[in-house]
Design an enzyme around this catalytic site. Sequence first.
Site, PDB file in Angstrom:
ATOM      1  N   CYS A   1      -3.377  10.790   1.147  1.00 47.36           N
ATOM      2  CA  CYS A   1      -2.817   9.119   0.700  1.00 47.36           C
ATOM      3  C   CYS A   1      -1.245   9.598  -0.228  1.00 47.36           C
ATOM      4  CB  CYS A   1      -3.371   8.742  -0.206  1.00 47.36           C
ATOM      5  SG  CYS A   1      -5.306   8.977   0.377  1.00 47.36           S
TER       6      CYS A   1
ATOM      7  N   LYS B   1       0.685  -1.012  -0.265  1.00 41.89           N
ATOM      8  CA  LYS B   1       0.063   0.065  -0.280  1.00 41.89           C
ATOM      9  C   LYS B   1       0.699   1.242  -0.179  1.00 41.89           C
ATOM     10  CE  LYS B   1      -3.215   2.557   0.299  1.00 41.89           C
ATOM     11  NZ  LYS B   1      -4.357   3.445  -0.254  1.00 41.89           N
TER      12      LYS B   1
HETATM   13  N1  SAJ Z   1      -1.699  14.282  -9.466  1.00 39.73           N
HETATM   14  C1  SAJ Z   1      -0.566  15.591 -10.115  1.00 39.73           C
HETATM   15  N2  SAJ Z   1      -0.344  15.097 -11.415  1.00 39.73           N
HETATM   16  C2  SAJ Z   1      -0.669  13.359 -12.022  1.00 39.73           C
HETATM   17  C3  SAJ Z   1      -1.353  13.136 -10.662  1.00 39.73           C
HETATM   18  C4  SAJ Z   1      -2.336  13.411 -10.021  1.00 39.73           C
HETATM   19  O1  SAJ Z   1      -0.189  16.529  -9.449  1.00 39.73           O
HETATM   20  O2  SAJ Z   1      -0.092  13.744 -12.719  1.00 39.73           O
HETATM   21  C5  SAJ Z   1      -1.758  15.165  -7.879  1.00 39.73           C
HETATM   22  C6  SAJ Z   1      -3.449  15.157  -8.023  1.00 39.73           C
HETATM   23  O3  SAJ Z   1      -3.508  16.708  -8.287  1.00 39.73           O
HETATM   24  C7  SAJ Z   1      -3.782  15.103  -6.235  1.00 39.73           C
HETATM   25  C8  SAJ Z   1      -2.887  13.867  -6.416  1.00 39.73           C
HETATM   26  O4  SAJ Z   1      -1.302  13.938  -6.679  1.00 39.73           O
HETATM   27  O5  SAJ Z   1      -3.225  16.211  -6.428  1.00 39.73           O
HETATM   28  C9  SAJ Z   1      -3.396  12.921  -5.594  1.00 39.73           C
HETATM   29  O6  SAJ Z   1      -3.922  13.000  -6.823  1.00 39.73           O
HETATM   30  P1  SAJ Z   1      -4.351  11.451  -6.907  1.00 39.73           P
HETATM   31  O7  SAJ Z   1      -5.370  11.335  -7.947  1.00 39.73           O
HETATM   32  O8  SAJ Z   1      -2.830  10.221  -7.489  1.00 39.73           O
HETATM   33  O9  SAJ Z   1      -4.609  10.519  -5.783  1.00 39.73           O
HETATM   34  P2  SAJ Z   1      -5.952  10.093  -5.182  1.00 39.73           P
HETATM   35  O10 SAJ Z   1      -4.699  11.218  -3.661  1.00 39.73           O
HETATM   36  O11 SAJ Z   1      -7.322  11.046  -5.230  1.00 39.73           O
HETATM   37  O12 SAJ Z   1      -5.798   8.925  -4.459  1.00 39.73           O
HETATM   38  C10 SAJ Z   1      -4.639   8.106  -4.461  1.00 39.73           C
HETATM   39  C11 SAJ Z   1      -4.903   6.216  -5.339  1.00 39.73           C
HETATM   40  N3  SAJ Z   1      -2.840   5.994  -5.143  1.00 39.73           N
HETATM   41  C12 SAJ Z   1      -2.677   5.884  -6.982  1.00 39.73           C
HETATM   42  O13 SAJ Z   1      -2.970   6.308  -7.522  1.00 39.73           O
HETATM   43  C13 SAJ Z   1      -1.037   5.153  -5.694  1.00 39.73           C
HETATM   44  C14 SAJ Z   1      -5.546   5.932  -4.664  1.00 39.73           C
HETATM   45  O14 SAJ Z   1      -6.107   4.375  -5.522  1.00 39.73           O
HETATM   46  C15 SAJ Z   1      -5.386   5.433  -3.261  1.00 39.73           C
HETATM   47  O15 SAJ Z   1      -6.619   4.415  -3.094  1.00 39.73           O
HETATM   48  C16 SAJ Z   1      -5.110   6.353  -2.500  1.00 39.73           C
HETATM   49  O16 SAJ Z   1      -4.837   7.439  -2.971  1.00 39.73           O
HETATM   50  C17 SAJ Z   1      -5.573   6.011  -1.052  1.00 39.73           C
HETATM   51  O17 SAJ Z   1      -6.544   6.302  -0.384  1.00 39.73           O
HETATM   52  O18 SAJ Z   1      -4.496   5.484  -0.573  1.00 39.73           O
END
Ligand code: SAJ
Length: 426
Positions: free
Chosen positions: A269, A215
């Site tokens: 997360c 995780k």
């Molecule tokens: N972000 C960027 N650039 C990108 C992708 C994301 O700047 O190319 C930023 C987003 O804007 C945001 C942050 O990253 O601020 C996180 O967003 P996210 O969509 O990547 O992830 P979360 O936090 O909504 O959910 C994550 C997910 N983990 C992964 O994709 C590895 C989700 O599957 C997990 O279940 C969740 O964390 C968790 O609960 O741990």
Amino acid sequence: MPAEAQLRVGVIGLGYIGLPTAAVIARTGARVIGVDVSQRVVDTINRGEIHIEEANLDALVHQVVSSGHLTAARTPEPCDVFVIAVPTPFHDDHRPDISYVLAAADAIAPVLKRGDLVILESTSPVGTTEGMRDRLAAARPDLSFPHGWDDAADVAIAYCPERVLPGKILHELVANDRSIGGIGRSCADRAVAFYRHFVEGECIVTTARTAEMCKLVENSFRDVNIAFANELSIVCDTLKLDVWEVIRLANRHPRVNILQPGPGVGGHCIAVDPWFIVHSDPANARLIRTAREVNDGKIDYSFDRAAALAESAPGAKIACLGLAFKPNIDDLRESPALRVAQLLAERFGERVRLVEPHIDTLPRAFEGTGAQLAPLDAALAECDVLVLLVDHDAFKAVSPAQRAGKLVHDSRGIWTEARAVISTGG
Ligand code: SAJ
């Protein structure tokens, strides 16, 4: 385990993961008792309503509460399976805080009985599931608990992290594969049988410690990759290159897939979990720590760029577009956009308009700054400086004509005009 219709499941912690999980289990016909320390949360759910935003969750909770399959309470009742989904934040110095997990163990210990299964779902540092087992064992010396892979015991203990994406939780809870980590093999088998009630993805058996690490690794992988994009965006600024064009072209390589830069990384997360790995092995987790620092540093960098723009137009109104931590949701937790907007509000006060179509009241962080919440159209009409912080669909729809003549800082690259694409394909 009793027949499916009689299965009793206690879900401890009714937040962004616990409540959807409780509702999805209740939908299978199980009797679910959701437990939360907040009376407000308990009362809201028992009315068939929800206290968080998640697509389609309100209808499902209404349905399973009305049918009597889900009820909420402040304290646990005897059940066959307990699922613990409480927060695991970190302290100011980034040390993990597992006190809520231990408090959940304390809460269920009095009602545990022989044959029960206890599953920890909260994102946790490696070893936390064993710590939870020790806490339960200390409270209940009359029951046996597993220690080794081949142990049979009165109570089965497993670690099964969720990996759902906010905004798609109800779909991903069912569709995603799950790592099922047992302290013992029989614990994992019991947990697989449980998840089979509602998971359509594959359930893959491993140890609790491996599942805990998986995780953390999943979210750290994403953090490191976003840090690469964020670092690239700063280097491209120095070189006066359009980072989005560079990434678009580089991603044409069959083995390159660079993520998108932004004003930092938010949510509860990805901005948190890598610290759990760093804390476990600070001397060696150098890349993971640096990625965290790069992503956090992007907040200040974005603020500096936006502030410089605002200072170049004295007196002009400044629209901050977006406060959520990612597009098309209302979740402001650990949001870099919120932080940048807050710094701008503190510096420029009444000049600042905050546009967040997914909320209707401003968070307290803005109290006393003079910055005001404004609808998108009003802010576009009034403001000569646009600071784009979140790639909400509503902002992607802003036309070049609406932006014409304004000073723009676009931290998500949604308004960069693509150059003509010359196709040589057949
Ligand atoms: N972000 C960027 N650039 C990108 C992708 C994301 O700047 O190319 C930023 C987003 O804007 C945001 C942050 O990253 O601020 C996180 O967003 P996210 O969509 O990547 O992830 P979360 O936090 O909504 O959910 C994550 C997910 N983990 C992964 O994709 C590895 C989700 O599957 C997990 O279940 C969740 O964390 C968790 O609960 O741990």
